[in-house]
Design a protein around this motif. Structure first.
Motif, PDB file in Angstrom:
ATOM      1  N   PRO A 168       7.376   7.916  -6.439  1.00  0.00           N
ATOM      2  CA  PRO A 168       5.965   7.810  -6.795  1.00  0.00           C
ATOM      3  C   PRO A 168       5.074   8.772  -5.998  1.00  0.00           C
ATOM      4  O   PRO A 168       5.310   9.004  -4.826  1.00  0.00           O
ATOM      5  CB  PRO A 168       5.592   6.365  -6.447  1.00  0.00           C
ATOM      6  CG  PRO A 168       6.873   5.650  -6.248  1.00  0.00           C
ATOM      7  CD  PRO A 168       7.889   6.674  -5.877  1.00  0.00           C
ATOM      8  N   ARG A 196       6.522   2.346  -8.978  1.00  0.00           N
ATOM      9  CA  ARG A 196       7.166   1.923  -7.736  1.00  0.00           C
ATOM     10  C   ARG A 196       8.638   2.324  -7.696  1.00  0.00           C
ATOM     11  O   ARG A 196       9.371   1.945  -6.810  1.00  0.00           O
ATOM     12  CB  ARG A 196       7.084   0.390  -7.577  1.00  0.00           C
ATOM     13  CG  ARG A 196       5.680  -0.207  -7.628  1.00  0.00           C
ATOM     14  CD  ARG A 196       4.887   0.198  -6.398  1.00  0.00           C
ATOM     15  NE  ARG A 196       3.601  -0.450  -6.304  1.00  0.00           N
ATOM     16  CZ  ARG A 196       2.450   0.010  -6.801  1.00  0.00           C
ATOM     17  NH1 ARG A 196       2.433   1.140  -7.472  1.00  0.00           N
ATOM     18  NH2 ARG A 196       1.324  -0.640  -6.624  1.00  0.00           N
ATOM     19  N   ALA A 227       7.138   8.330   0.944  1.00  0.00           N
ATOM     20  CA  ALA A 227       7.858   8.223  -0.331  1.00  0.00           C
ATOM     21  C   ALA A 227       9.130   9.063  -0.313  1.00  0.00           C
ATOM     22  O   ALA A 227      10.196   8.610  -0.748  1.00  0.00           O
ATOM     23  CB  ALA A 227       6.950   8.630  -1.490  1.00  0.00           C
ATOM     24  N   TYR A 260       2.926  10.672   0.918  1.00  0.00           N
ATOM     25  CA  TYR A 260       3.958  11.542   0.365  1.00  0.00           C
ATOM     26  C   TYR A 260       5.215  11.557   1.243  1.00  0.00           C
ATOM     27  O   TYR A 260       6.324  11.393   0.743  1.00  0.00           O
ATOM     28  CB  TYR A 260       3.345  12.936   0.231  1.00  0.00           C
ATOM     29  CG  TYR A 260       4.276  14.024  -0.178  1.00  0.00           C
ATOM     30  CD1 TYR A 260       4.731  14.106  -1.484  1.00  0.00           C
ATOM     31  CD2 TYR A 260       4.687  14.993   0.729  1.00  0.00           C
ATOM     32  CE1 TYR A 260       5.576  15.127  -1.882  1.00  0.00           C
ATOM     33  CE2 TYR A 260       5.534  16.014   0.346  1.00  0.00           C
ATOM     34  CZ  TYR A 260       5.983  16.072  -0.958  1.00  0.00           C
ATOM     35  OH  TYR A 260       6.820  17.073  -1.336  1.00  0.00           O
ATOM     36  N   GLU A 274       0.832  -1.196   0.000  1.00  0.00           N
ATOM     37  CA  GLU A 274       0.000   0.000   0.000  1.00  0.00           C
ATOM     38  C   GLU A 274       0.874   1.256   0.000  1.00  0.00           C
ATOM     39  O   GLU A 274       1.914   1.303   0.652  1.00  0.00           O
ATOM     40  CB  GLU A 274      -0.880  -0.017   1.251  1.00  0.00           C
ATOM     41  CG  GLU A 274      -1.789   1.169   1.399  1.00  0.00           C
ATOM     42  CD  GLU A 274      -2.604   1.111   2.684  1.00  0.00           C
ATOM     43  OE1 GLU A 274      -3.213   2.129   3.008  1.00  0.00           O
ATOM     44  OE2 GLU A 274      -2.606   0.063   3.357  1.00  0.00           O
ATOM     45  N   TYR A 275       0.463   2.282  -0.739  1.00  0.00           N
ATOM     46  CA  TYR A 275       1.154   3.570  -0.731  1.00  0.00           C
ATOM     47  C   TYR A 275       0.920   4.217   0.627  1.00  0.00           C
ATOM     48  O   TYR A 275      -0.212   4.404   1.049  1.00  0.00           O
ATOM     49  CB  TYR A 275       0.608   4.460  -1.852  1.00  0.00           C
ATOM     50  CG  TYR A 275       1.357   5.762  -2.018  1.00  0.00           C
ATOM     51  CD1 TYR A 275       2.604   5.788  -2.632  1.00  0.00           C
ATOM     52  CD2 TYR A 275       0.816   6.957  -1.574  1.00  0.00           C
ATOM     53  CE1 TYR A 275       3.294   6.969  -2.798  1.00  0.00           C
ATOM     54  CE2 TYR A 275       1.503   8.149  -1.735  1.00  0.00           C
ATOM     55  CZ  TYR A 275       2.731   8.149  -2.352  1.00  0.00           C
ATOM     56  OH  TYR A 275       3.412   9.329  -2.524  1.00  0.00           O
ATOM     57  N   TRP A 305       1.324   5.891  -8.274  1.00  0.00           N
ATOM     58  CA  TRP A 305       1.295   4.572  -7.629  1.00  0.00           C
ATOM     59  C   TRP A 305       0.031   3.825  -8.020  1.00  0.00           C
ATOM     60  O   TRP A 305       0.065   2.659  -8.392  1.00  0.00           O
ATOM     61  CB  TRP A 305       1.362   4.774  -6.119  1.00  0.00           C
ATOM     62  CG  TRP A 305       1.470   3.531  -5.295  1.00  0.00           C
ATOM     63  CD1 TRP A 305       0.443   2.713  -4.905  1.00  0.00           C
ATOM     64  CD2 TRP A 305       2.649   2.967  -4.742  1.00  0.00           C
ATOM     65  NE1 TRP A 305       0.923   1.685  -4.143  1.00  0.00           N
ATOM     66  CE2 TRP A 305       2.275   1.822  -4.017  1.00  0.00           C
ATOM     67  CE3 TRP A 305       3.990   3.334  -4.777  1.00  0.00           C
ATOM     68  CZ2 TRP A 305       3.199   1.035  -3.340  1.00  0.00           C
ATOM     69  CZ3 TRP A 305       4.903   2.550  -4.100  1.00  0.00           C
ATOM     70  CH2 TRP A 305       4.503   1.410  -3.399  1.00  0.00           C
ATOM     71  N   THR A 306      -1.097   4.524  -7.929  1.00  0.00           N
ATOM     72  CA  THR A 306      -2.402   3.914  -8.166  1.00  0.00           C
ATOM     73  C   THR A 306      -2.676   3.671  -9.646  1.00  0.00           C
ATOM     74  O   THR A 306      -3.083   2.574 -10.034  1.00  0.00           O
ATOM     75  CB  THR A 306      -3.518   4.805  -7.574  1.00  0.00           C
ATOM     76  OG1 THR A 306      -3.259   4.977  -6.183  1.00  0.00           O
ATOM     77  CG2 THR A 306      -4.881   4.184  -7.771  1.00  0.00           C
ATOM     78  N   ASN A 354       0.892   9.432  -5.027  1.00  0.00           N
ATOM     79  CA  ASN A 354      -0.280   8.579  -4.834  1.00  0.00           C
ATOM     80  C   ASN A 354      -0.930   8.245  -6.177  1.00  0.00           C
ATOM     81  O   ASN A 354      -1.325   7.111  -6.433  1.00  0.00           O
ATOM     82  CB  ASN A 354      -1.285   9.255  -3.897  1.00  0.00           C
ATOM     83  CG  ASN A 354      -2.432   8.336  -3.540  1.00  0.00           C
ATOM     84  OD1 ASN A 354      -2.226   7.165  -3.258  1.00  0.00           O
ATOM     85  ND2 ASN A 354      -3.635   8.865  -3.556  1.00  0.00           N
TER      86      ASN A 354
END
Length: 80
Positions: free
Chosen positions: A46, A57, A14, A11, A7-8, A51-52, A48
């Protein structure tokens, strides 16, 4: 670096992962510890959305000259 396909976590997560990776790799690449170097790094990581929607990644590290003098070619092993 490729982040795990979990899961992300946001911010700040990351950015933290990118900073940890880039500073760890800096000395091996440049030949000098980041805190001793005149060079700077920035990172791409990445969001959000990427990523989605794009399955992003990857963390990339970019090294630049702090004095804004143009550089060409690789900075590998420059020890500056």
């Amino acid at each position: 670096m490729t982040l795990p396909d979990d899961e992300y976590l946001g911010y700040l997560w990351a950015i933290g992962e990118a900073d940890e990776f880039c500073t760890a790799e800096f000395e091996d690449f440049v030949g000098l510890d980041y805190d001793e170097s005149e060079l700077l790094y920035t990172s791409l990581y990445p969001s959000n959305e990427s990523w989605t929607w794009k399955n992003d990644r990857e963390i990339l590290c970019l090294i630049t000259a702090a004095d804004e003098a143009p550089t060409t070619g690789t900075l590998a092993g420059v020890m500056r």
